[in-house]
Enzyme design. Structure first.
Site, mmCIF file in Angstrom:
data_model
loop_
_atom_site.group_PDB
_atom_site.id
_atom_site.type_symbol
_atom_site.label_atom_id
_atom_site.label_comp_id
_atom_site.label_asym_id
_atom_site.label_seq_id
_atom_site.Cartn_x
_atom_site.Cartn_y
_atom_site.Cartn_z
ATOM 1 N N ARG A 271 0.739 -1.294 0.148
ATOM 2 C CA ARG A 271 0.045 -0.059 -0.090
ATOM 3 C C ARG A 271 0.882 1.159 -0.048
ATOM 4 O O ARG A 271 0.581 2.322 -0.472
ATOM 5 C CB ARG A 271 -0.991 0.047 1.226
ATOM 6 C CG ARG A 271 -1.918 1.387 1.194
ATOM 7 C CD ARG A 271 -3.135 0.969 2.093
ATOM 8 N NE ARG A 271 -2.956 0.242 3.256
ATOM 9 C CZ ARG A 271 -2.399 0.908 4.534
ATOM 10 N NH1 ARG A 271 -1.827 2.054 4.345
ATOM 11 N NH2 ARG A 271 -2.148 0.064 5.496
ATOM 12 N N TYR B 286 -14.669 17.529 -16.775
ATOM 13 C CA TYR B 286 -15.120 16.441 -16.902
ATOM 14 C C TYR B 286 -16.416 16.472 -15.733
ATOM 15 O O TYR B 286 -15.837 16.654 -14.538
ATOM 16 C CB TYR B 286 -14.079 15.520 -16.518
ATOM 17 C CG TYR B 286 -14.560 13.973 -16.136
ATOM 18 C CD1 TYR B 286 -15.399 13.107 -16.977
ATOM 19 C CD2 TYR B 286 -14.228 13.429 -14.911
ATOM 20 C CE1 TYR B 286 -15.957 11.996 -16.589
ATOM 21 C CE2 TYR B 286 -14.886 12.241 -14.554
ATOM 22 C CZ TYR B 286 -15.617 11.521 -15.332
ATOM 23 O OH TYR B 286 -16.210 10.286 -14.899
ATOM 24 N N ASP C 199 -5.414 18.610 -15.568
ATOM 25 C CA ASP C 199 -6.163 17.246 -15.998
ATOM 26 C C ASP C 199 -5.897 17.394 -17.679
ATOM 27 O O ASP C 199 -6.430 18.049 -18.420
ATOM 28 C CB ASP C 199 -7.593 17.235 -15.838
ATOM 29 C CG ASP C 199 -7.986 16.074 -16.142
ATOM 30 O OD1 ASP C 199 -7.411 15.211 -16.987
ATOM 31 O OD2 ASP C 199 -9.135 15.697 -15.578
ATOM 32 N N LYS D 48 -7.663 6.174 -19.945
ATOM 33 C CA LYS D 48 -8.005 6.687 -21.330
ATOM 34 C C LYS D 48 -6.674 6.392 -22.009
ATOM 35 O O LYS D 48 -6.306 5.124 -22.245
ATOM 36 C CB LYS D 48 -8.416 8.054 -21.132
ATOM 37 C CG LYS D 48 -9.307 8.360 -19.895
ATOM 38 C CD LYS D 48 -10.726 7.787 -20.166
ATOM 39 C CE LYS D 48 -11.780 7.772 -18.953
ATOM 40 N NZ LYS D 48 -11.788 9.101 -18.429
HETATM 41 C C1 LIG Z 1 -12.117 9.822 -17.302
HETATM 42 C C2 LIG Z 1 -11.974 11.038 -16.750
HETATM 43 C C3 LIG Z 1 -11.574 11.312 -15.588
HETATM 44 C C4 LIG Z 1 -11.800 10.250 -14.597
HETATM 45 O O1 LIG Z 1 -10.937 9.094 -14.586
HETATM 46 P P1 LIG Z 1 -11.293 7.684 -14.053
HETATM 47 O O2 LIG Z 1 -10.271 6.839 -14.679
HETATM 48 O O3 LIG Z 1 -12.743 7.226 -14.549
HETATM 49 O O4 LIG Z 1 -11.564 7.493 -12.530
HETATM 50 C C5 LIG Z 1 -10.866 12.579 -15.092
HETATM 51 N N1 LIG Z 1 -10.911 13.429 -15.956
HETATM 52 C C6 LIG Z 1 -11.156 13.431 -17.358
HETATM 53 C C7 LIG Z 1 -10.835 14.404 -18.211
HETATM 54 C C8 LIG Z 1 -11.671 11.917 -17.838
HETATM 55 O O5 LIG Z 1 -11.991 11.785 -19.017
#
Ligand SMILES: *Cc1c(COP(=O)(O)O)cnc(C)c1O
Length: 381
Positions: free
Chosen positions: A49, A101, A174, A199
């Protein structure tokens, strides 16, 4: 060895120290590590962890990919975002983009309300409004998402970071949609970059993961690390291994998706049924000039299309697509379509006539043919 490009290091899964000389790294499922008789840890690891070769290997590559000094993998993108929030304190202030998002935006609103953190929103491309918000009250953290879901508004990272830094705030970007292939937020002045590794980084719709990379080790970053270790949102061994495998092809995938997306955006922009295509690679996009400056080698695989005949037409087109899969998420090898307004539900800022497309790496003619038959709604043969 240091002079080998990051692309080559990714293709090779990083540095492999496997005694069997396997060409891919082993899986590291151990949760705990043996101590020597004197109580020391000869393998340096203690408990998975806190630290583990399973996630340290992809972390090392991610750190290089983003030119950072440290990277932390999480069990999801949302867990990575949550750690950013957990590292704040009651009375702190966060400034976030109005368009971002949807899942993270909702979570920020709830979290800040519950824990007494001040929250202000700025229009993604309005640096004047951003400056005014910082003048009104100092903030601790500026959040940026660019290109921003689901309208792909562009924020000038260097300009926004300059505003935040002049007012003493840290900047987190992000960069999920741009991916490290196209954009380097830390080089442009950001302090921390966030990816939903679910992604583009993994790219095969089979791992949920998130990552944060920092430019410097700050006290705030140490609080983020503590939030991960004690919150326990670490990435599992198999997911870490799959992520390493997915990242081997990151550069070719992102380049192929970007080329496909640009061709599709150009074709749809002139379609009789389409009122608007939002794609940062089109000169008609209000953020095109900034995108050209801060995205190198392409504009990504995400685009949104609005239909003249409204929401019903948009939903009918989604229903008629056959090569595009109707599913949420983005950044994988297969192309996806989604009617965002119905997914987001009440309170959604997304127009009803909009379809969001995640363009994959299929031959572009397969995608264009599918779009043409679906938009014209011709009957099946
Ligand atoms: C999908 C996404 C998230 C969240 O990520 P998860 O892996 O689904 O928790 C955050 N920011 C953006 C731009 C995303 O497309």
């Amino acid at each position: 060895m240091d002079r080998v490009s990051i692309e080559t290091r990714l293709v090779h899964c990083g540095e492999i120290d496997d005694p069997s000389k396997g060409i891919v790294p082993p899986l590291y499922p151990a949760t705990t590590y043996e101590r020597a008789g004197d109580g020391s840890y000869p393998g340096t690891y203690v408990y998975s962890r806190m630290d583990s070769p399973a996630f340290e290997k992809p972390e090392r590559l991610l750190r290089s990919l983003e030119s950072g000094s440290d990277a932390l993998l999480f069990s999801s993108g949302m867990a990575a975002g949550s750690a950013l929030l957990q590292a704040l304190r009651t009375g702190d202030r966060i400034v976030a983009p109005r368009s971002m998002y949807w899942g993270f935006r909702n979570w920020i609103q709830q979290f800040t309300a519950d824990f007494g953190i001040d929250l202000a929103f700025y229009a993604n491309d309005d640096m004047g409004e951003l400056e005014a918000l910082f003048r009104e009250k100092p903030a601790n953290l500026l959040l940026i998402e660019t290109p921003a879901n689901p309208t792909w508004e562009i924020t000038d990272i260097a300009a926004a970071a300059d505003v935040a830094h002049r007012h003493g705030a840290l900047v987190a970007v992000d960069s999920t949609v741009a991916s490290p292939v196209l954009s380097q937020p830390l080089v442009l002045g950001a302090d921390i970059v966030l990816h939903s590794a679910t992604k583009y980084l993994n790219g095969h719709s089979d791992v949920i993961a998130g990552v944060l990379v920092t430019r410097e080790n700050t006290p705030y970053w140490e609080r983020v690390r503590v939030a991960r270790t004690n919150g326990g949102a670490v990435l599992g061994a198999f997911e870490s291994w799959l992520l390493l495998r997915g990242m081997r092809t990151l550069f070719v995938r992102v380049k192929a998706a970007s080329e496909n997306a640009l061709a599709i955006a150009r074709a749809l922009e002139n379609h009789a049924e389409v009122s608007h295509v939002s794609y940062p690679g089109l000169p008609s996009h209000p953020g095109h000039e900034v995108a050209k400056k801060q995205m190198k080698g392409g504009f990504g695989g995400m685009l949104s299309v609005r239909f003249k005949k409204g929401g019903e037409k948009a939903r009918a087109v989604a229903a008629k697509l056959r090569v595009f899969k109707r599913a949420t998420s983005l950044g994988s090898v297969e192309s996806l379509v989604e009617h965002r307004a119905s997914v987001e539900g009440a309170g959604s800022l997304c127009p009803d006539d909009l379809l969001r497309f995640s363009i994959g790496i299929e031959p572009v003619d397969d995608l264009l043919d599918d779009l043409n038959q679906a938009i014209d709604l011709r009957t099946e043969d």
